[in-house]
Design an enzyme around this catalytic site. Structure first.
Site, mmCIF file in Angstrom:
data_model
loop_
_atom_site.group_PDB
_atom_site.id
_atom_site.type_symbol
_atom_site.label_atom_id
_atom_site.label_comp_id
_atom_site.label_asym_id
_atom_site.label_seq_id
_atom_site.Cartn_x
_atom_site.Cartn_y
_atom_site.Cartn_z
ATOM 1 N N LYS A 1 15.783 22.311 -10.648
ATOM 2 C CA LYS A 1 15.146 21.035 -10.988
ATOM 3 C C LYS A 1 16.060 20.049 -11.703
ATOM 4 O O LYS A 1 16.881 20.405 -12.528
ATOM 5 C CB LYS A 1 13.916 21.288 -11.875
ATOM 6 C CG LYS A 1 12.739 21.915 -11.166
ATOM 7 C CD LYS A 1 12.104 21.024 -10.104
ATOM 8 C CE LYS A 1 11.382 19.830 -10.666
ATOM 9 N NZ LYS A 1 10.048 20.125 -11.181
ATOM 10 N N GLU B 1 9.846 8.711 -16.767
ATOM 11 C CA GLU B 1 8.464 9.143 -17.000
ATOM 12 C C GLU B 1 8.014 8.821 -18.418
ATOM 13 O O GLU B 1 6.874 8.415 -18.654
ATOM 14 C CB GLU B 1 8.334 10.647 -16.744
ATOM 15 C CG GLU B 1 8.482 11.017 -15.276
ATOM 16 C CD GLU B 1 8.554 12.527 -15.092
ATOM 17 O OE1 GLU B 1 7.522 13.195 -15.232
ATOM 18 O OE2 GLU B 1 9.647 13.038 -14.828
ATOM 19 N N SER C 1 14.683 22.059 -15.856
ATOM 20 C CA SER C 1 13.462 22.803 -16.122
ATOM 21 C C SER C 1 13.836 24.110 -16.798
ATOM 22 O O SER C 1 14.893 24.683 -16.535
ATOM 23 C CB SER C 1 12.754 23.079 -14.791
ATOM 24 O OG SER C 1 11.952 24.238 -14.891
ATOM 25 N N HIS D 1 0.832 -1.225 0.000
ATOM 26 C CA HIS D 1 0.000 0.000 0.000
ATOM 27 C C HIS D 1 0.859 1.265 0.000
ATOM 28 O O HIS D 1 0.421 2.300 0.482
ATOM 29 C CB HIS D 1 -0.951 0.048 1.202
ATOM 30 C CG HIS D 1 -1.699 -1.221 1.435
ATOM 31 N ND1 HIS D 1 -2.933 -1.475 0.905
ATOM 32 C CD2 HIS D 1 -1.359 -2.332 2.131
ATOM 33 C CE1 HIS D 1 -3.345 -2.678 1.268
ATOM 34 N NE2 HIS D 1 -2.400 -3.235 2.010
#
Ligand code: ARG
Length: 453
Positions: A282, A289, A276, A155
């Site tokens: 970043k 992804e 970024s 979980h």
């Protein structure tokens, strides 16, 4: 001029030609198409259906055409619709009569089917190599992280301590199954449709076994109607690809989580991260992804082909021309994802101390504390309740179980003794696992040994 012009009294409009043509995407099959045609010509000559000199001329000219395509010297045309007719018409322009004889005892329906199968057989082998490389990388990473402890989750909540090696070997098993699935799919792809004609077979004394041998197929499709209309092997390939992408995607999801400041378990190499355009601090895990995102595309490819096939009566229907787009897309996406993923994980940095620190909180030894009481004779359900109360107490006191004094512990059960502390040490919890396939250091070593064998 169309190769099938005889029956027609009117030219197709340019929009109809354009809509009908597949050359834009099926030109990728030029090599398989030429290989298939050369084998077909040889077979026709062997069976006395074509003169040997014609077959030799066809072979020689086809090899010239192959070379010129590879050198970028040939332009295909929409007028000739697909790769099969483009190549045949180039051949005929060059050698005349013998070129026109090549299509004897053959249809584009068995021709395209053999081309796709030849193509897919090669690609399945390539994918097998990429999966091997990924498994090797996982094996090495696991071997080097047998003593790296981390939280195991259910979980997405801290559950029980495991080793990073154990976690990585879980993925090893998934990719091993993927490899098995692809080689199983290969068995059904490895069947020769050529020689089935349009659907009913041919009136010539052809030798399909000879063709299978020439083209390296394990066997011959036993039914001509099935041979030209079967795309099961492609659906199966897309299904294997979807499952493999699903595994990559799950792993990527973990790597994305692990590289957040919140987890900080790993750091991706700069070479596999992006920045970024606005936020200077970043460092984003874009590769992971993208693999996660591209998984959706491959699922889409599977759905596309299943849906194309679901309403088709036997045998060939033009709908099937649409099979190539999802197939090529899935091959490209899976291969690119597998290779970038392997490079990405072999260069990432593991923050061993951060993983170890995470194991220290979250009461990950609670199950082992319950097992301690079981060993002292208390039924498991009662132990569960005792430890549950201790955890609640710890939450209020802001302490870990091992930080409680023996008096505090005895307040919950007089079965506790000094040896509780060594029993709930994190490494002891891991080492104490006895079941086959567990996370214990011994078991992980055994898993690695099995893999090495
Ligand atoms: N371009 C076609 C395909 O990819 C080749 C087969 C065409 N056969 C036919 N009877 N129109 O499916």
């Amino acid at each position: 001029m169309k190769l099938w012009k005889g029956r027609f009294s009117k030219e197709a409009t340019s929009s109809a030609n354009e809509f009908n043509a597949s050359i834009e995407f099926d030109q990728r099959l030029y090599k398989q198409d030429i290989t298939g045609s050369i084998a077909h010509a040889k077979m026709l000559a062997k069976q006395g259906i074509l003169d040997s000199s014609d077959a030799q001329l066809i072979e020689k000219t086809m090899l010239d055409i192959l070379k010129e395509i590879e050198d970028g010297k040939i332009t295909f045309t929409i007028e000739q619709e697909d790769i099969h007719m483009n190549i045949e018409s180039i051949l005929t322009q060059r050698i005349g009569q013998p070129g026109k004889r090549l299509h004897t005892a053959r249809s584009r329906n068995d021709q395209v089917a053999v081309d796709i199968r030849l193509y897919l057989k090669d690609e399945i082998n390539e994918i097998g190599k990429l999966l091997e490389a990924l498994k090797d990388t996982l094996y090495t990473l696991a071997k080097n992280n047998q003593d790296t402890v981390m939280p195991g989750y259910t979980h997405l909540q801290r559950a029980q301590p495991v080793t990073l090696a154990h976690h990585l070997l879980a993925y090893y098993q998934m990719f091993k199954r993927d490899e098995e699935r692809f080689s199983d799919c290969l068995k059904r792809t490895d069947s020769l449709p050529l020689g089935s004609g349009a659907l009913a077979g041919t009136t010539y004394h052809t030798d399909r076994d000879f063709l299978a041998q020439e083209l390296g197929f394990a066997n011959v499709c036993p039914n001509s109607m099935d041979a030209v209309s079967d795309r099961d092997f492609a659906v199966e390939f897309l299904s294997c690809s979807s499952i493999c992408m699903m595994h990559l995607s799950r792993f990527c999801e973990e790597l994305i989580l692990w590289s957040t400041t919140e987890f900080n378990f790993i750091e991706m190499d700069d070479a596999f991260s992006t920045g970024s355009s606005i936020m200077p601090q970043k460092k984003n895990p874009d590769m992971a992804e993208l693999i996660r995102g591209k998984t959706g595309r491959v699922y889409g490819d599977l759905m596309t082909l299943l849906t194309i096939m679901k309403g088709l009566p036997l045998a060939y229907n033009k709908d099937m021309q649409e099979d190539k787009l999802p197939l090529f897309d899935a091959v490209d996406t899976l291969k690119a994802s597998l290779s970038i993923f392997t490079e990405m994980i072999s260069t990432m940095k593991v923050n061993i101390e951060k993983m170890e620190k995470a194991v220290k909180s979250g009461f990950m030894n609670a199950t082992d504390a319950a097992d301690y009481l079981v060993a002292k004779g208390l039924p498991f359900r009662d132990c569960h309740e005792v430890i549950g109360k201790i955890v609640l107490y710890c939450i209020h006191a802001g302490k870990a179980i091992e930080e409680l004094s023996l008096e505090e512990l005895k307040g919950f059960s007089d079965l506790f003794d000094q040896d509780i502390y060594e029993s709930i040490d994190i490494r002891a919890c891991i080492a104490a696992k006895k079941s086959k396939g567990s996370t214990s250091f011994e078991s992980v070593k055994e898993q690695l040994n099995q893999i090495k064998k």
